[in-house]
Every structure is written in structure tokens, then in C-alpha cells.
Design a protein around this motif. Structure first.
Motif, PDB file in Angstrom:
ATOM      1  N   GLY A 178       8.081 -21.566 -10.704  1.00  0.00           N
ATOM      2  CA  GLY A 178       9.182 -22.147 -10.946  1.00  0.00           C
ATOM      3  C   GLY A 178      10.365 -21.793 -10.097  1.00  0.00           C
ATOM      4  N   VAL A 179      10.063 -20.902  -9.238  1.00  0.00           N
ATOM      5  CA  VAL A 179      11.446 -20.432  -8.344  1.00  0.00           C
ATOM      6  C   VAL A 179      10.891 -20.722  -6.670  1.00  0.00           C
ATOM      7  N   GLY A 180       9.381 -21.294  -6.768  1.00  0.00           N
ATOM      8  CA  GLY A 180       9.049 -21.414  -5.397  1.00  0.00           C
ATOM      9  C   GLY A 180       8.460 -20.405  -4.553  1.00  0.00           C
ATOM     10  N   ILE A 181       8.246 -19.199  -5.228  1.00  0.00           N
ATOM     11  CA  ILE A 181       7.766 -17.857  -4.462  1.00  0.00           C
ATOM     12  C   ILE A 181       6.206 -17.930  -4.571  1.00  0.00           C
ATOM     13  N   THR A 182       5.538 -17.937  -3.377  1.00  0.00           N
ATOM     14  CA  THR A 182       4.211 -17.493  -3.455  1.00  0.00           C
ATOM     15  C   THR A 182       3.908 -16.207  -3.187  1.00  0.00           C
ATOM     16  N   VAL A 183       2.447 -15.815  -3.253  1.00  0.00           N
ATOM     17  CA  VAL A 183       2.120 -14.471  -3.074  1.00  0.00           C
ATOM     18  C   VAL A 183       2.211 -13.800  -1.784  1.00  0.00           C
ATOM     19  N   PRO A 184       1.930 -14.720  -0.773  1.00  0.00           N
ATOM     20  CA  PRO A 184       2.174 -14.262   0.745  1.00  0.00           C
ATOM     21  C   PRO A 184       3.794 -13.893   0.973  1.00  0.00           C
ATOM     22  N   ASP A 185       4.481 -14.809   0.334  1.00  0.00           N
ATOM     23  CA  ASP A 185       6.163 -14.471   0.463  1.00  0.00           C
ATOM     24  C   ASP A 185       6.388 -13.101  -0.377  1.00  0.00           C
ATOM     25  N   LEU A 186       5.785 -12.793  -1.353  1.00  0.00           N
ATOM     26  CA  LEU A 186       6.023 -11.784  -2.134  1.00  0.00           C
ATOM     27  C   LEU A 186       5.632 -10.452  -1.411  1.00  0.00           C
ATOM     28  N   ARG A 187       4.305 -10.585  -0.954  1.00  0.00           N
ATOM     29  CA  ARG A 187       3.839  -9.249  -0.243  1.00  0.00           C
ATOM     30  C   ARG A 187       4.482  -9.073   1.187  1.00  0.00           C
ATOM     31  N   GLN A 188       5.196 -10.168   1.784  1.00  0.00           N
ATOM     32  CA  GLN A 188       5.724  -9.789   3.100  1.00  0.00           C
ATOM     33  C   GLN A 188       6.979  -9.230   2.764  1.00  0.00           C
ATOM     34  N   ALA A 189       7.688  -9.723   1.770  1.00  0.00           N
ATOM     35  CA  ALA A 189       8.980  -9.012   1.250  1.00  0.00           C
ATOM     36  C   ALA A 189       8.867  -7.468   0.765  1.00  0.00           C
ATOM     37  N   LEU A 190       7.839  -7.226   0.216  1.00  0.00           N
ATOM     38  CA  LEU A 190       7.545  -5.770  -0.040  1.00  0.00           C
ATOM     39  C   LEU A 190       7.254  -4.989   1.125  1.00  0.00           C
ATOM     40  N   LEU A 191       6.407  -5.844   2.079  1.00  0.00           N
ATOM     41  CA  LEU A 191       6.320  -5.021   3.247  1.00  0.00           C
ATOM     42  C   LEU A 191       7.526  -4.632   4.035  1.00  0.00           C
ATOM     43  N   ALA A 192       8.389  -5.435   4.186  1.00  0.00           N
ATOM     44  CA  ALA A 192       9.588  -5.510   4.930  1.00  0.00           C
ATOM     45  C   ALA A 192      10.511  -4.281   4.281  1.00  0.00           C
ATOM     46  N   ALA A 193      10.463  -4.471   3.059  1.00  0.00           N
ATOM     47  CA  ALA A 193      11.418  -3.321   2.400  1.00  0.00           C
ATOM     48  C   ALA A 193      11.075  -1.972   2.238  1.00  0.00           C
ATOM     49  N   ASN A 194       9.624  -1.902   2.311  1.00  0.00           N
ATOM     50  CA  ASN A 194       8.977  -0.672   2.219  1.00  0.00           C
ATOM     51  C   ASN A 194       8.810   0.121   3.608  1.00  0.00           C
ATOM     52  N   LEU A 195       9.309  -0.329   4.639  1.00  0.00           N
ATOM     53  CA  LEU A 195       9.494   0.126   6.002  1.00  0.00           C
ATOM     54  C   LEU A 195       7.983   0.147   6.564  1.00  0.00           C
ATOM     55  N   GLY A 196       7.149  -0.981   6.069  1.00  0.00           N
ATOM     56  CA  GLY A 196       5.893  -1.323   6.647  1.00  0.00           C
ATOM     57  C   GLY A 196       4.873  -0.194   6.206  1.00  0.00           C
ATOM     58  N   LEU A 197       5.280   0.444   5.058  1.00  0.00           N
ATOM     59  CA  LEU A 197       4.105   1.394   4.743  1.00  0.00           C
ATOM     60  C   LEU A 197       3.081   0.561   3.864  1.00  0.00           C
ATOM     61  N   PRO A 198       1.914   1.079   3.948  1.00  0.00           N
ATOM     62  CA  PRO A 198       0.738   0.215   3.282  1.00  0.00           C
ATOM     63  C   PRO A 198       1.094  -0.394   1.917  1.00  0.00           C
ATOM     64  N   VAL A 199       0.752  -1.619   1.549  1.00  0.00           N
ATOM     65  CA  VAL A 199       0.933  -2.065   0.370  1.00  0.00           C
ATOM     66  C   VAL A 199      -0.717  -2.415  -0.042  1.00  0.00           C
ATOM     67  N   GLY A 200      -1.087  -2.120  -1.323  1.00  0.00           N
ATOM     68  CA  GLY A 200      -2.232  -2.202  -1.479  1.00  0.00           C
ATOM     69  C   GLY A 200      -2.927  -3.728  -1.753  1.00  0.00           C
ATOM     70  N   ASP A 201      -4.139  -3.911  -1.671  1.00  0.00           N
ATOM     71  CA  ASP A 201      -4.769  -5.184  -2.032  1.00  0.00           C
ATOM     72  C   ASP A 201      -4.367  -5.893  -3.233  1.00  0.00           C
ATOM     73  N   LEU A 202      -4.527  -7.263  -3.384  1.00  0.00           N
ATOM     74  CA  LEU A 202      -4.321  -7.808  -4.764  1.00  0.00           C
ATOM     75  C   LEU A 202      -5.615  -7.562  -5.445  1.00  0.00           C
ATOM     76  N   ILE A 203      -4.866  -7.239  -6.891  1.00  0.00           N
ATOM     77  CA  ILE A 203      -6.236  -6.931  -7.856  1.00  0.00           C
ATOM     78  C   ILE A 203      -5.989  -7.512  -8.832  1.00  0.00           C
ATOM     79  N   GLY A 204      -6.803  -7.702  -9.830  1.00  0.00           N
ATOM     80  CA  GLY A 204      -6.784  -8.436 -11.193  1.00  0.00           C
ATOM     81  C   GLY A 204      -6.570 -10.107 -11.093  1.00  0.00           C
ATOM     82  N   GLY A 205      -7.565 -10.385 -10.059  1.00  0.00           N
ATOM     83  CA  GLY A 205      -7.347 -12.123 -10.056  1.00  0.00           C
ATOM     84  C   GLY A 205      -6.021 -12.563  -9.271  1.00  0.00           C
ATOM     85  N   ASN A 206      -5.749 -11.805  -8.276  1.00  0.00           N
ATOM     86  CA  ASN A 206      -4.242 -12.121  -7.680  1.00  0.00           C
ATOM     87  C   ASN A 206      -3.199 -12.087  -8.428  1.00  0.00           C
ATOM     88  N   ARG A 207      -3.162 -11.080  -9.469  1.00  0.00           N
ATOM     89  CA  ARG A 207      -2.117 -11.100 -10.283  1.00  0.00           C
ATOM     90  C   ARG A 207      -1.230  -9.825 -10.531  1.00  0.00           C
TER      91      ARG A 207
END
Length: 438
Positions: A214-243
Motif C-alpha cells: 500500500g505504501v510502495g515499500i519493498t523488502v530490499p528497501d526495508l532491508r537497506q534502511a535497516l542496514l544503514a540505520a544500524n551502522l552496517g551491523l549484520p541483519v539476519g536473513d529473511l525467515i518465515g516465507g519472506n515475512r
């Protein structure tokens, strides 16, 4: 005038050893020196640190190379592999091992036995700094960190925390263990206190695909935002059917409320927060390993296994392992029903101090038994006077040796005590030769 012939009863000319022995036989201070030597040996037995094994220090070190945000395959191909080739060229290196993790490469370098610790570490630092060009440039690889390792990194005490209550899981036990770490680090002589086997902590982001669309946000966009905000520390893999995504807590994102307020996009001139497109909660990440503690059947209770975590405590160099281990266990007992909840049990799965003390005492008993046996044998074969001289020589030599070992920083262990037991034979032979020539 004729020169008189020398008398056959004239005393033979003494050598250096003979003159020294004759001096101590005539000196009145000899009994006092013997008493001082005996007291110094008894003092050394009481204060010398006791260990199960000798301090044979094999120099080794871990080289940590942070690569924030990189996957395991990238870390292995771009950092760990080239690092092994560079560090293997150092003189005196026995082998090089590497472990690749998300965002981090750990290269273990072990030198051969006999290479001085200081010299080995200087070679390692020179190799790392002079070959810095093997690190990929412009990709965010940070400077290597060298952490030396040694015999004192082996835990002297391990404490396993478990609970018989089904509601208490590894995540709860890990929180208790982290609370214990601060208290146990205050114990004199402890070096490091680490928790092993816990699931860790992560902020779980459960994605709502309909709200994201509804807001036009994709999973890669969300992951990139989390990586950038967390100073590049590891963000785990997608689990539970990409949810769902598991985020490792970093310096900027440390709790679920901070993650929920993260801006992940803009729609209609208004910011889109993460809480608008996903639910955020704090808790353990998906289990990557399981640790269990088994309890044997006793008093009619069947054997059982329970989830557990382990606290590993190391000591500082030169500290008495027995004293440090006893102090740690006393501190744990004082924290029961306060820091340690009543339903959490603590099992001592390793007590290096107790095993070292038992073996040292047993070898000390063998040493005394060997000395007494030798004195008794000399008494039966040569007589009372000879037995007294041999016994005094052996005991005083051992006490002076123990004091010298303590003064030079050695410890009481199986190797040193075995060496003293074997040396009794040489001491007895020398003492008998002296007795026969008095």
C-alpha cells in the motif's frame, strides 16, 4: 741437616668443596641456616600457586577483520582467504585457520612451541600492517584487530545454568547469566567471564505484505534502511516465507521501540515508519544451536535433560587457580535467590582449582612418602646417624628448591612435583657419599 719426613697422620689437603663443607661443620650458624631453609620451604608450599598442568605457553592470536554488512561467502572470498595466504608467510607459524561469519572474518594464527611470545606478536603485527593492501578497498572493510591468546584463556571454572521449569528457556537463562557476569568479574583474580550457549538477542521485524504494498515499500528497501540505520551491523536473513527479519542490536538500534520509529520511506509527503508496515518485537532470534544439561537419575527421580547456558571464567596470569575458583564459587552461593532466581539451578561442570588441588596434594603426599621411605631404608642399612644426615640433606634441599621455584614464578603442578620425586634418588646418592666420607 736432614728434613723430617712428613707424618702419615697429617690431614689430607682439602679441595674447594671440602673446605666449604668443613667451614659449615665448624660454623655455629649452620643450624640456624638449616632452620631458615626449612621455614622458607614450608612458606613456599603454602603460597606457591597450584595448577594441574605446567604453564607451557604456545603463542597464538586471533586476527579479527570486520566487514560490516557482508555475507559469509563474501567474507570468505574477499577477506579470510587472502588473509590466510598472507599470515602463513610469517616465520615460525605452525598453522593458520580462519572462520567466516556474517560481517566478520576470524583468522587464528598459531606459532611453533619455543617461539618467544613477544617476538611472535611483533612478527604478526608487522605482517598485518605491511600487507594491508590485501584488504579490499572502498567496500567498508575495517582495520584488523589482533587479540593474543594463551594458556590463561582456558576457563578454570564453568558454571551451567538450567531450570527444571518448562517456562524458563535459554533466553531467560542467558539474561540471568549476563547479570552474573558483572558480579563475577569483581572477584579478585578473574580475567574474563563469558556466556556460552545462549540464543542471543535480536529485534524481530514481522513484515505485513499488504501494508508494504500500500505504501510502495519493498523488502530490499526495508532491508537497506535497516542496514544503514544500524551502522552496517549484520541483519539476519529473511525467515518465515519472506515475512520476518532478525536484526542484531547495534549502537543505534538497541531496542524494539527504536527500530519501530525508523523511517523506511516517504509517501504523499509523509514519512513511513517501520511500525506502519510491520510489527516489531524484542526477543531471541531463530535458534541456531541448542545446549542441554543432563541430570542423572537420583533418589527415585528419572534422568532428564534441560535447556542450559554456561558461564566460563578465566584467571589472570600468575594467580592461584585454587583460590580464584573457590572465591568464584563462594560468590555464586551468595547470589542465590537474589541475582539467581530460585527456580534456576547452577551446576559446576568444571572446577580446575579443585582438580589441581587434589592432584598437587596427592603428589605432595607421594613426595613425603618417598622421603620417609628413603630415610627408613638408610636407617636399616647404615644406622641412625647416617639416616639423620641423609634425611636432613634431602628435606633441606627440597625446601630450598621449592622456595626458589616460588621466587622465580614457577607453580606447583604435576610435572614439577614429579621432577622433585625423581630427584630424591640423586639426592640420596649424594648424601650417602658424603656420609661415607665424613
Amino acid at each position: 741437616m736432614a728434613t723430617p719426613a712428613p707424618s702419615s697422620d697429617a690431614a689430607p689437603r682439602l679441595g674447594v668443596s671440602g673446605r666449604i663443607a668443613a667451614y659449615f661443620q665448624r660454623a655455629q650458624i649452620t643450624p640456624l641456616l638449616a632452620l631458615v631453609a626449612l621455614l622458607l620451604g614450608l612458606f613456599a608450599v603454602g603460597v606457591t600457586p597450584r595448577e594441574e598442568e605446567p604453564q607451557i605457553n604456545v603463542t597464538m592470536a586471533n586476527v579479527l577483520v570486520p566487514f560490516p554488512g557482508a555475507a559469509v561467502r563474501d567474507v570468505e572470498q574477499m577477506v579470510a582467504g587472502p588473509a590466510e595466504q598472507v599470515l602463513a608467510q610469517i616465520a615460525g607459524v605452525e598453522h593458520v585457520l580462519s572462520v567466516s561469519r556474517p560481517g566478520l572474518a576470524v583468522i587464528t594464527v598459531q606459532f611453533k612451541v619455543g617461539v618467544p611470545r613477544t617476538e611472535a606478536l611483533v612478527r604478526l603485527y608487522d605482517a598485518v600492517n605491511s600487507n594491508a593492501d590485501w584488504l579490499p578497498k572502498g567496500l567498508g572493510v575495517l582495520d584488523p584487530i589482533v587479540k593474543p591468546k594463551g594458556i590463561d584463556d582456558v576457563p578454570i571454572v564453568t558454571l551451567t545454568l538450567f531450570s527444571r521449569q518448562p517456562a524458563t528457556g535459554p533466553y531467560d537463562l542467558e539474561r540471568v547469566a549476563h547479570s552474573l557476569e558483572a558480579d563475577l568479574k569483581r572477584v579478585a583474580g578473574t580475567r574474563t567471564v563469558t556466556t556460552l550457549g545462549g540464543p542471543g538477542r535480536a529485534v524481530m521485524v514481522e513484515i505485513d505484505p499488504s501494508r508494504m504494498a500500500g505504501v510502495g515499500i519493498t523488502v530490499p528497501d526495508l532491508r537497506q534502511a535497516l542496514l544503514a540505520a544500524n551502522l552496517g551491523l549484520p541483519v539476519g536473513d529473511l525467515i518465515g516465507g519472506n515475512r520476518a527479519v532478525a536484526i542484531e542490536a547495534g549502537p543505534f538500534l538497541s531496542q524494539a521501540s527504536e527500530v519501530a520509529e525508523l523511517v523506511v520511506g516517504v509517501r504523499g509527503a509523509k514519512p513511513v515508519f517501520l511500525r506502519d508496515v510491520a510489527s516489531v518485537r524484542d526477543g531471541p532470534p531463530p535458534a541456531a544451536r541448542y545446549v542441554w544439561h543432563g541430570v542423572a537419575a537420583r533418589d527415585g527421580q528419572p534422568a532428564a535433560e534441560y535447556p542450559a547456558v554456561t558461564l566460563a571464567i578465566t584467571k589472570k596470569p600468575g594467580e592461584n587457580a585454587i583460590d580464584v575458583a573457590n572465591a568464584v564459587l563462594q560468590r555464586v552461593d551468595s547470589l542465590r535467590n537474589t541475582v539467581i532466581p530460585g527456580d534456576v539451578e547452577v551446576a559446576t561442570t568444571r572446577n580446575y582449582g579443585a582438580s589441581a588441588n587434589d592432584k598437587a596434594q596427592k603428589l605432595m603426599q607421594k613426595l613425603l612418602f618417598a622421603t620417609a621411605s628413603v630415610v627408613a631404608l638408610v636407617f636399616l642399612a647404615l644406622g641412625r646417624r647416617e639416616a639423620a644426615i641423609v634425611g636432613s640433606a634431602v628435606i633441606l634441599t627440597l625446601t630450598v628448591t621449592l622456595f626458589a621455584s616460588w621466587a622465580w614464578g614457577f607453580t606447583l603442578n604435576r610435572v614439577s612435583l614429579f621432577a622433585l620425586i625423581f630427584s630424591i634418588g640423586i639426592l640420596v646418592d649424594d648424601a650417602i657419599v658424603v656420609v661415607e666420607n665424613i
